[in-house]
Design an enzyme around this catalytic site. Structure first.
Site, PDB file in Angstrom:
ATOM      1  N   GLU A  61      26.619 108.473  33.527  1.00  9.35           N
ATOM      2  CA  GLU A  61      26.222 108.798  34.905  1.00  9.35           C
ATOM      3  C   GLU A  61      27.209 108.197  35.906  1.00  9.35           C
ATOM      4  O   GLU A  61      27.619 108.837  36.867  1.00  9.35           O
ATOM      5  CB  GLU A  61      24.821 108.252  35.207  1.00  9.35           C
ATOM      6  N   CYS A  95      22.474 102.446  36.623  1.00  4.17           N
ATOM      7  CA  CYS A  95      22.822 103.800  37.072  1.00  4.17           C
ATOM      8  C   CYS A  95      21.879 104.279  38.170  1.00  4.17           C
ATOM      9  O   CYS A  95      22.295 104.969  39.100  1.00  4.17           O
ATOM     10  CB  CYS A  95      22.825 104.771  35.903  1.00  4.17           C
TER      11      CYS A  95
HETATM   12  N1  THU Z   1      24.203 105.004  28.235  1.00  3.18           N
HETATM   13  C1  THU Z   1      24.579 105.939  29.140  1.00  3.18           C
HETATM   14  O1  THU Z   1      25.723 106.392  29.154  1.00  3.18           O
HETATM   15  N2  THU Z   1      23.647 106.363  30.027  1.00  3.18           N
HETATM   16  C2  THU Z   1      22.345 105.979  30.034  1.00  3.18           C
HETATM   17  O2  THU Z   1      21.592 106.380  30.899  1.00  3.18           O
HETATM   18  C3  THU Z   1      21.844 105.086  28.986  1.00  3.18           C
HETATM   19  C4  THU Z   1      22.891 104.399  28.199  1.00  3.18           C
HETATM   20  C5  THU Z   1      25.193 104.573  27.246  1.00  3.18           C
HETATM   21  C6  THU Z   1      25.721 103.165  27.400  1.00  3.18           C
HETATM   22  C7  THU Z   1      26.130 102.847  25.989  1.00  3.18           C
HETATM   23  O3  THU Z   1      27.432 103.359  25.781  1.00  3.18           O
HETATM   24  C8  THU Z   1      25.186 103.642  25.123  1.00  3.18           C
HETATM   25  O4  THU Z   1      24.612 104.624  25.954  1.00  3.18           O
HETATM   26  C9  THU Z   1      24.073 102.801  24.501  1.00  3.18           C
HETATM   27  O5  THU Z   1      23.439 102.025  25.459  1.00  3.18           O
END
Ligand code: THU
Length: 139
Positions: A61, A95
């Site tokens: 995000e 986020c």
């Molecule tokens: N992650 C995201 O990219 N967006 C989210 O809303 C939740 C978590 C990613 C961060 C990390 O690379 C992986 O998911 C596990 O937490």
């Protein structure tokens, strides 16, 4: 709130899927893609980018929003977060705070997956009573 048409949601889902394919997540193996519609109608996308120093990981995000800023777009109207998880992926707390900066409180954020499941929240539902730029203005 700007109404987003079904066709616009499906374009966003497709772009979020594209982002998903680019995720760099060798540590968690949890791949995430995101795509946002800008006020001028463009679409930007992002993916999560992890690091061997785990805490430096940036979510899909926030990388998506960074792409919007790089494109000169500061007002965003909708976002899709795409994963291939049975349980839809909601945006993390960090986020949510960054979403508040660039979306109206009534803007919709959708979580979607490969099974066709979808859930939408308003930005205000994700982070009610948020700290916003307005809170920095001292009277
Ligand atoms: N992650 C995201 O990219 N967006 C989210 O809303 C939740 C978590 C990613 C961060 C990390 O690379 C992986 O998911 C596990 O937490």
């Amino acid at each position: 709130m700007k109404q987003i048409k079904e066709i616009e949601w499906s374009l966003l889902i497709n772009q979020a899927k594209q982002g998903f394919t680019r995720a760099y997540a060798p540590y968690s193996n949890f791949h995430v893609g995101a795509a946002a519609q800008t006020k001028s109608g463009n679409i930007v996308c992002g993916c999560n980018v992890e690091n061997a120093s785990y805490g430096l990981t940036v979510c899909a995000e926030r990388n998506c929003i960074a792409q919007a800023i790089i494109a000169g777009e500061k007002e965003l109207t909708a976002m899709v977060i795409y994963t291939e998880q049975e349980k839809l992926t909601p945006p993390c707390g960090a986020c949510r705070q960054v979403l508040v900066e660039f979306f109206e409180p009534t803007a919709l954020i959708m979580a979607a997956n490969h099974l066709g499941d979808q859930k939408k929240w308003t930005v205000n539902e994700l982070l009610p009573d948020a700290f916003t730029p307005k809170d920095l203005i001292s009277l």
